[in-house]
Structures are given as structure tokens and as C-alpha cells.
Design a protein around this motif. Sequence first.
Motif, short mmCIF file in Angstrom:
data_model
loop_
_atom_site.label_atom_id
_atom_site.label_comp_id
_atom_site.label_asym_id
_atom_site.label_seq_id
_atom_site.Cartn_x
_atom_site.Cartn_y
_atom_site.Cartn_z
N GLY A 68 44.87 35.12 35.82
CA GLY A 68 44.46 33.74 35.62
C GLY A 68 44.32 33.00 36.93
N GLY A 69 43.86 31.74 36.85
CA GLY A 69 43.72 30.95 38.05
C GLY A 69 42.74 29.82 37.86
N LEU A 70 42.37 29.22 39.00
CA LEU A 70 41.42 28.11 39.02
C LEU A 70 40.05 28.64 39.47
CD1 LEU A 70 40.70 25.07 39.02
CD2 LEU A 70 41.54 25.00 41.40
N VAL A 71 39.03 28.29 38.73
CA VAL A 71 37.68 28.74 39.05
C VAL A 71 36.70 27.62 38.76
CG1 VAL A 71 37.31 29.74 36.77
CG2 VAL A 71 36.04 30.65 38.73
N GLY A 125 30.84 28.23 35.91
CA GLY A 125 29.90 29.29 36.24
C GLY A 125 30.54 30.50 36.88
N GLY A 126 31.81 30.39 37.24
CA GLY A 126 32.51 31.48 37.90
C GLY A 126 33.04 32.52 36.92
N ASN A 142 32.90 35.69 32.24
CA ASN A 142 31.80 35.26 33.11
C ASN A 142 31.25 33.92 32.62
OD1 ASN A 142 32.04 37.74 34.50
ND2 ASN A 142 30.57 38.73 33.13
N SER A 143 30.49 33.29 33.48
CA SER A 143 29.85 32.00 33.14
C SER A 143 30.86 31.04 32.53
CB SER A 143 28.69 32.23 32.17
OG SER A 143 27.73 33.12 32.73
N LEU A 144 31.99 30.92 33.18
CA LEU A 144 33.07 30.09 32.64
C LEU A 144 32.67 28.62 32.59
CD1 LEU A 144 36.04 31.96 34.27
CD2 LEU A 144 35.85 31.44 31.84
N GLN A 165 53.26 36.60 28.05
CA GLN A 165 53.85 35.32 28.43
C GLN A 165 52.81 34.23 28.63
OE1 GLN A 165 53.25 37.78 30.50
NE2 GLN A 165 52.66 36.96 32.51
N GLY A 166 51.56 34.60 28.71
CA GLY A 166 50.49 33.64 28.90
C GLY A 166 50.12 33.49 30.36
N THR A 167 48.83 33.27 30.61
CA THR A 167 48.34 33.03 31.96
C THR A 167 47.35 31.87 31.90
OG1 THR A 167 47.34 34.06 33.92
CG2 THR A 167 46.48 34.76 31.79
N GLN A 168 47.49 30.94 32.83
CA GLN A 168 46.66 29.74 32.83
C GLN A 168 45.29 30.02 33.44
OE1 GLN A 168 47.40 26.41 31.72
NE2 GLN A 168 45.20 26.15 32.10
N VAL A 169 44.27 29.60 32.73
CA VAL A 169 42.90 29.63 33.24
C VAL A 169 42.39 28.19 33.27
CG1 VAL A 169 40.53 30.34 32.79
CG2 VAL A 169 42.42 31.97 32.44
N THR A 170 41.99 27.74 34.45
CA THR A 170 41.48 26.39 34.61
C THR A 170 40.09 26.45 35.20
OG1 THR A 170 43.72 25.51 34.96
CG2 THR A 170 41.87 24.12 35.64
N VAL A 171 39.13 25.86 34.50
CA VAL A 171 37.74 25.85 34.96
C VAL A 171 37.40 24.40 35.31
CG1 VAL A 171 35.37 26.46 34.44
CG2 VAL A 171 37.25 27.74 33.38
N SER A 172 37.24 24.17 36.60
CA SER A 172 37.03 22.80 37.06
C SER A 172 36.36 22.81 38.42
CB SER A 172 38.37 22.07 37.15
OG SER A 172 38.20 20.77 37.71
N SER A 173 35.54 21.80 38.67
CA SER A 173 34.92 21.66 39.99
C SER A 173 35.75 20.72 40.87
CB SER A 173 33.50 21.13 39.83
OG SER A 173 33.50 19.92 39.10
#
Length: 115
Positions: free
Chosen positions: A9-12, A15-16, A83-85, A107-115
Motif C-alpha cells: 500500500g501507499g500514496l499514489v 492514474g498511478g 492500475n489507473s487508480l 491486517q489491512g494496508t492503506q491505499v491513498t490516491v491523491s494529487s
Amino acid sequence: QVQLVESGGGLVQPGGSLRLSCAASGSFFSIDDMNWYRRAPGKQRELVARVTSGGSKHYTDSVKGRFTISRDNAKNTVYLQMNSLKPEDTAVYYCKVVPQGLPYWGQGTQVTVSS
């Protein structure tokens, strides 16, 4: 007992891409379904994708054509290539595996899609 370790997971930016992994270990003979769920802020948990032991795949409509689920049975690992988040994909993502009929959650993993 079955242990699940999620990663990826992470910050992207919109479109990433990201790739999630979930590795299972412990005492089991085989794994039936392997799944990815997510819970967005203020929303209920939803099934994102499922891959059966036979290789059949199911996706929720909102991710079709963008996400790909796969599994490596030799490694007892399930992957989610995203893809194309979009910002609306922002959520905590959980894997769920079902070895011999019993469900176990990561345990879960955070995905954050933000500019």
C-alpha cells in the motif's frame, strides 16, 4: 493457525499504479478462495476481487479493466495489481483467504490516491 502478511500500500497520484501482496503461512493443506476487500472512509467493506482455487476471477464493477487479481500457489500468495487508480479507490485494503473452509483476514494496508 494461519498468518497473513500484507504489503504494497501507499500514496499514489491519480492514474498511478500499486501492487498489493498478501502472503499466507501456517498450518494448512490448501487454500480455496483468495480475496481482496476494501473499506473506504464512511463506507461498508466491499469485495474488490476474488480468485478461486481453480483460477476463476471475479471483480466488482468499479475496478473491472483496471485491477487484476492473481495468485501464486507455490508461495501461498495473492496479488492485486491496481492500475489507473482513482481517488475513489482510497481505502484500507484487506486480503481474505479461505484455507480448507476457514476464513482468515490480513491486517489491512492503506491505499491513498491523491494529487
